[in-house]
Each structure stands twice: as structure tokens, then as C-alpha cells.
Design a protein around this motif. Structure first.
Motif, mmCIF file in Angstrom:
data_model
loop_
_atom_site.group_PDB
_atom_site.id
_atom_site.type_symbol
_atom_site.label_atom_id
_atom_site.label_comp_id
_atom_site.label_asym_id
_atom_site.label_seq_id
_atom_site.Cartn_x
_atom_site.Cartn_y
_atom_site.Cartn_z
ATOM 1 N N ALA A 77 0.827 -1.209 0.000
ATOM 2 C CA ALA A 77 0.000 0.000 0.000
ATOM 3 C C ALA A 77 0.864 1.262 0.000
ATOM 4 N N GLU A 78 1.967 1.233 0.769
ATOM 5 C CA GLU A 78 2.875 2.387 0.808
ATOM 6 C C GLU A 78 3.506 2.632 -0.555
ATOM 7 N N ARG A 79 3.813 1.562 -1.305
ATOM 8 C CA ARG A 79 4.391 1.717 -2.638
ATOM 9 C C ARG A 79 3.443 2.492 -3.552
ATOM 10 N N VAL A 80 2.161 2.166 -3.505
ATOM 11 C CA VAL A 80 1.178 2.875 -4.335
ATOM 12 C C VAL A 80 1.145 4.355 -3.971
ATOM 13 N N GLN A 81 1.166 4.646 -2.668
ATOM 14 C CA GLN A 81 1.118 6.040 -2.232
ATOM 15 C C GLN A 81 2.396 6.787 -2.587
ATOM 16 N N GLU A 82 3.556 6.121 -2.456
ATOM 17 C CA GLU A 82 4.826 6.765 -2.808
ATOM 18 C C GLU A 82 4.877 7.092 -4.301
ATOM 19 N N LEU A 83 4.431 6.164 -5.145
ATOM 20 C CA LEU A 83 4.428 6.420 -6.582
ATOM 21 C C LEU A 83 3.538 7.611 -6.913
ATOM 22 N N ALA A 84 2.396 7.721 -6.247
ATOM 23 C CA ALA A 84 1.499 8.850 -6.500
ATOM 24 C C ALA A 84 2.161 10.166 -6.094
ATOM 25 N N ARG A 85 2.892 10.158 -4.964
ATOM 26 C CA ARG A 85 3.562 11.383 -4.520
ATOM 27 C C ARG A 85 4.632 11.823 -5.520
ATOM 28 N N TRP A 86 5.451 10.860 -5.970
ATOM 29 C CA TRP A 86 6.531 11.217 -6.891
ATOM 30 C C TRP A 86 5.986 11.654 -8.249
ATOM 31 N N ARG A 87 4.896 11.047 -8.721
ATOM 32 C CA ARG A 87 4.307 11.488 -9.990
ATOM 33 C C ARG A 87 3.824 12.930 -9.888
ATOM 34 N N ALA A 88 3.320 13.314 -8.723
ATOM 35 C CA ALA A 88 2.859 14.687 -8.543
ATOM 36 C C ALA A 88 4.016 15.677 -8.493
ATOM 37 N N VAL A 89 5.171 15.226 -7.983
ATOM 38 C CA VAL A 89 6.316 16.115 -7.802
ATOM 39 C C VAL A 89 7.124 16.295 -9.079
ATOM 40 N N MET A 90 7.242 15.257 -9.900
ATOM 41 C CA MET A 90 8.185 15.272 -11.013
ATOM 42 C C MET A 90 7.969 16.401 -12.025
ATOM 43 N N PRO A 91 6.730 16.764 -12.407
ATOM 44 C CA PRO A 91 6.603 17.885 -13.356
ATOM 45 C C PRO A 91 7.201 19.175 -12.832
ATOM 46 N N SER A 92 7.028 19.475 -11.550
ATOM 47 C CA SER A 92 7.606 20.695 -10.992
ATOM 48 C C SER A 92 9.128 20.611 -10.944
ATOM 49 N N VAL A 93 9.662 19.435 -10.603
ATOM 50 C CA VAL A 93 11.117 19.263 -10.577
ATOM 51 C C VAL A 93 11.705 19.464 -11.974
ATOM 52 N N ALA A 94 11.050 18.880 -12.991
ATOM 53 C CA ALA A 94 11.551 19.032 -14.361
ATOM 54 C C ALA A 94 11.556 20.494 -14.788
ATOM 55 N N ARG A 95 10.554 21.254 -14.378
ATOM 56 C CA ARG A 95 10.506 22.670 -14.730
ATOM 57 C C ARG A 95 11.631 23.442 -14.053
ATOM 58 N N LEU A 125 -8.355 6.561 -0.915
ATOM 59 C CA LEU A 125 -6.912 6.662 -1.149
ATOM 60 C C LEU A 125 -6.205 5.330 -1.017
ATOM 61 N N ASP A 126 -6.870 4.236 -1.385
ATOM 62 C CA ASP A 126 -6.237 2.926 -1.215
ATOM 63 C C ASP A 126 -6.634 2.023 -2.364
ATOM 64 N N GLN A 127 -5.950 2.147 -3.485
ATOM 65 C CA GLN A 127 -6.242 1.308 -4.637
ATOM 66 C C GLN A 127 -5.892 -0.147 -4.373
ATOM 67 N N VAL A 128 -4.925 -0.384 -3.495
ATOM 68 C CA VAL A 128 -4.560 -1.759 -3.164
ATOM 69 C C VAL A 128 -5.735 -2.468 -2.503
ATOM 70 N N LEU A 129 -6.406 -1.794 -1.586
ATOM 71 C CA LEU A 129 -7.562 -2.384 -0.911
ATOM 72 C C LEU A 129 -8.654 -2.727 -1.908
ATOM 73 N N VAL A 130 -8.985 -1.798 -2.806
ATOM 74 C CA VAL A 130 -10.042 -2.028 -3.777
ATOM 75 C C VAL A 130 -9.684 -3.191 -4.702
ATOM 76 N N ALA A 131 -8.427 -3.239 -5.159
ATOM 77 C CA ALA A 131 -8.007 -4.332 -6.039
ATOM 78 C C ALA A 131 -8.073 -5.673 -5.328
ATOM 79 N N THR A 132 -7.705 -5.712 -4.058
ATOM 80 C CA THR A 132 -7.745 -6.966 -3.309
ATOM 81 C C THR A 132 -9.183 -7.439 -3.106
ATOM 82 N N ILE A 133 -10.082 -6.525 -2.771
ATOM 83 C CA ILE A 133 -11.488 -6.899 -2.610
ATOM 84 C C ILE A 133 -12.038 -7.432 -3.926
ATOM 85 N N ARG A 134 -11.652 -6.817 -5.029
ATOM 86 C CA ARG A 134 -12.114 -7.287 -6.335
ATOM 87 C C ARG A 134 -11.643 -8.721 -6.595
ATOM 88 N N GLU A 135 -10.405 -9.034 -6.209
ATOM 89 C CA GLU A 135 -9.898 -10.394 -6.389
ATOM 90 C C GLU A 135 -10.646 -11.390 -5.501
#
Length: 276
Positions: A77-95, A125-135
Motif C-alpha cells: 500500500a505504501e508503494r502505491v502512495q509513494e508512486l502517486a507522490r513522486w508522480r505529482a512532484v516530477m513535473p515541478s522538478v523538471a521545470r 486513497l487505497d487502490q490496493v484495498l479495492v483491487a484486493t477486494i475485487r480479487e
């Protein structure tokens, strides 16, 4: 001038690197370090050790056979949240660093109405939970076992916002880290939004299992918060309320969103007032 290795940036990067690499399966720390250094980034290797230690201490990783480490449910679950944080940050860093490729500024507009299940995932805010319930639902429809979903949320107020967040996060981490001992070896636990915990467990032929797990979860979260207010001086003066809701899968519940909605409605009906 402070080196990058001496700042939180290096540790944050290696946390992301470790979580993302281990998503493919267990690996030994020395091999992870070799992969990290192969990129020749301007980070000292000491930050890698700090990142690895913090992930182990917080329950994101656990030991695996042959000296390897692997992700826990909390780590996934933390991996999903970390990826979301870095995706939000990268456009500003590139600029800021002068990336040559044009970066489109964020557009503030009314987004189109997403699918119902996407709304549920965004709300909690937990795509991992939703995906697991779906499985689990797919397995149950194919002749597997029925299961239960239990949601718990902490409503907490404290004069200091930092202390308020620390108390909630400590309670969540302590609950996730001891789920097998507290609730049973067949119970899986996940983050539920910013202030809660979700439990998934087989119904095991017990029509009351969802209700019993809800009572246990509520008691555990309340106990943790109460203990913090009495043992940590800075946390004194907090007011809180723990709400729970549960749902048991049945054949007539055909979507993940419908199952979560049942638990959400019970959670909302559990009361929202914080004691004075």
C-alpha cells in the motif's frame, strides 16, 4: 554546502526504489544496493541503509528466506502512495531544473464523472484495498469462500495538528503491524484512507464474524489512542471517537463498490460526534 546524501531527498528516493523493486518479488539487500548504485546517482550509499531500516521498522518489509526481504501488505500500500507522490512532484522538478521537453501546467477544471469503483478508490486513497477486494469477490463467485470487510476510522482532535497526525498514524501502524496476533492469522489488514484501517477475512461459515471483528477493531484503536494520551505528555488533551462498519459478501452483491458502500453506510451510521 550540504550534500544530497545528508538530506532527506536521498532517503526518500531509496525508499521508493526499494518498494518498487521488491514489488517484483523478494530480493537480498546487497543485490538491491548493487542495482541502486548502478544508476550512478549522486547519493551516498548511507542513505540506502537508512531507507531500508525505516521500511523494516515500520512494517513495510519483512524478512524472507535466504537473507532476502519482501514487501508486506503495508509495504504494498505504501508503494502505491509513494508512486502517486513522486508522480505529482516530477513535473515541478523538471521545470525547475530546466527540462527541455515542454511540461504542461496542471489544468484546474471539473473532471468527468469516473466509474463508481474509481470514485470509491479515490475517496479512500487505497487502490490496493479495492483491487484486493475485487480479487476476493472474483474468487468467491467462482466457488470460493465468502468473506467480510471491516472498516475502522479514527476521528481525533488535538490542539497541535502535528500531534494529531502522529497519534493517528501511530495507531494505524500498531494495528497493521500486529494484525495476525490481534485478529487472527487469516485476516489481512490495509490502510483505509488517511485515518483508518480495513480488515479482510474469510467468513468461515460464521454469520457474526464481521460484527465481532468490528468490535475488536474499534476496541484496539480506542485502546491505542487512550494509551498514548496517558503515556505521552504532548498527546494529552486529545479528544477522539473510533467508528467502525462492516459488510459480508453475498451473491447478490456484484461489484466492489456495492460491497464497500454497505460497509461505508454502517461506518457513517456509527456516529460522528467527538466526545467533549
Amino acid at each position: 554546502m550540504q550534500r544530497l546524501a545528508a538530506t532527506g531527498l536521498a532517503t526518500a528516493y531509496f525508499r521508493l526504489f526499494i518498494l518498487d523493486t521488491l514489488a517484483a518479488g523478494p530480493a537480498r539487500p546487497n543485490l538491491l544496493l548493487l542495482r541502486a548504485t548502478a544508476a550512478q546517482l549522486p547519493f551516498a550509499t548511507g542513505a540506502f541503509s537508512r531507507a531500508l531500516q525505516s521500511l523494516l521498522e515500520n512494517g513495510h518489509l519483512q524478512p524472507a528466506p535466504h537473507g532476502a526481504v519482501t514487501l508486506t501488505a503495508v509495504g504494498a500500500a505504501e508503494r502505491v502512495q509513494e508512486l502517486a507522490r513522486w508522480r505529482a512532484v516530477m513535473p515541478s522538478v523538471a521545470r525547475i531544473v530546466g527540462e527541455t521537453a515542454p511540461i504542461s501546467p496542471p489544468v484546474v477544471s471539473q473532471p468527468p464523472a469516473p466509474r463508481c469503483e474509481a470514485r470509491v478508490a479515490d475517496a479512500y486513497l487505497d487502490q490496493v484495498l479495492v483491487a484486493t477486494i475485487r480479487e476476493w469477490m472474483a474468487g468467491a463467485r467462482d466457488g470460493g469462500r465468502a468473506f467480510v470487510v471491516v472498516l475502522g476510522a479514527i476521528d481525533l482532535e488535538h490542539p497541535q495538528v502535528a500531534h494529531q497526525r502522529a497519534m493517528v498514524h501511530r495507531a494505524i501502524r500498531a494495528t497493521l503491524g500486529a494484525v495476525g496476533t490481534l485478529f487472527g492469522s487469516d485476516v489481512d489488514a490495509y490502510r483505509y484512507g488517511e485515518t483508518g484501517v480495513a480488515l479482510l477475512a474469510p467468513a468461515a461459515g460464521d454469520p457474526e464474524r464481521a460484527a465481532r471483528l468490528a468490535v475488536l477493531l474499534q476496541a484496539r484503536l480506542d485502546e491505542l489512542i487512550r494509551t498514548m494520551t496517558t503515556t505521552v505528555r504532548a498527546f494529552g488533551g486529545a479528544r477522539w471517537n473510533v467508528r467502525v462498519g462492516s459488510a459480508t459478501w453475498a451473491a447478490e452483491i456484484v461489484t466492489t463498490a456495492a460491497l464497500l458502500r454497505v460497509a461505508q453506510d454502517e461506518l457513517a451510521a456509527d456516529g460522528t460526534a467527538i466526545p467533549a
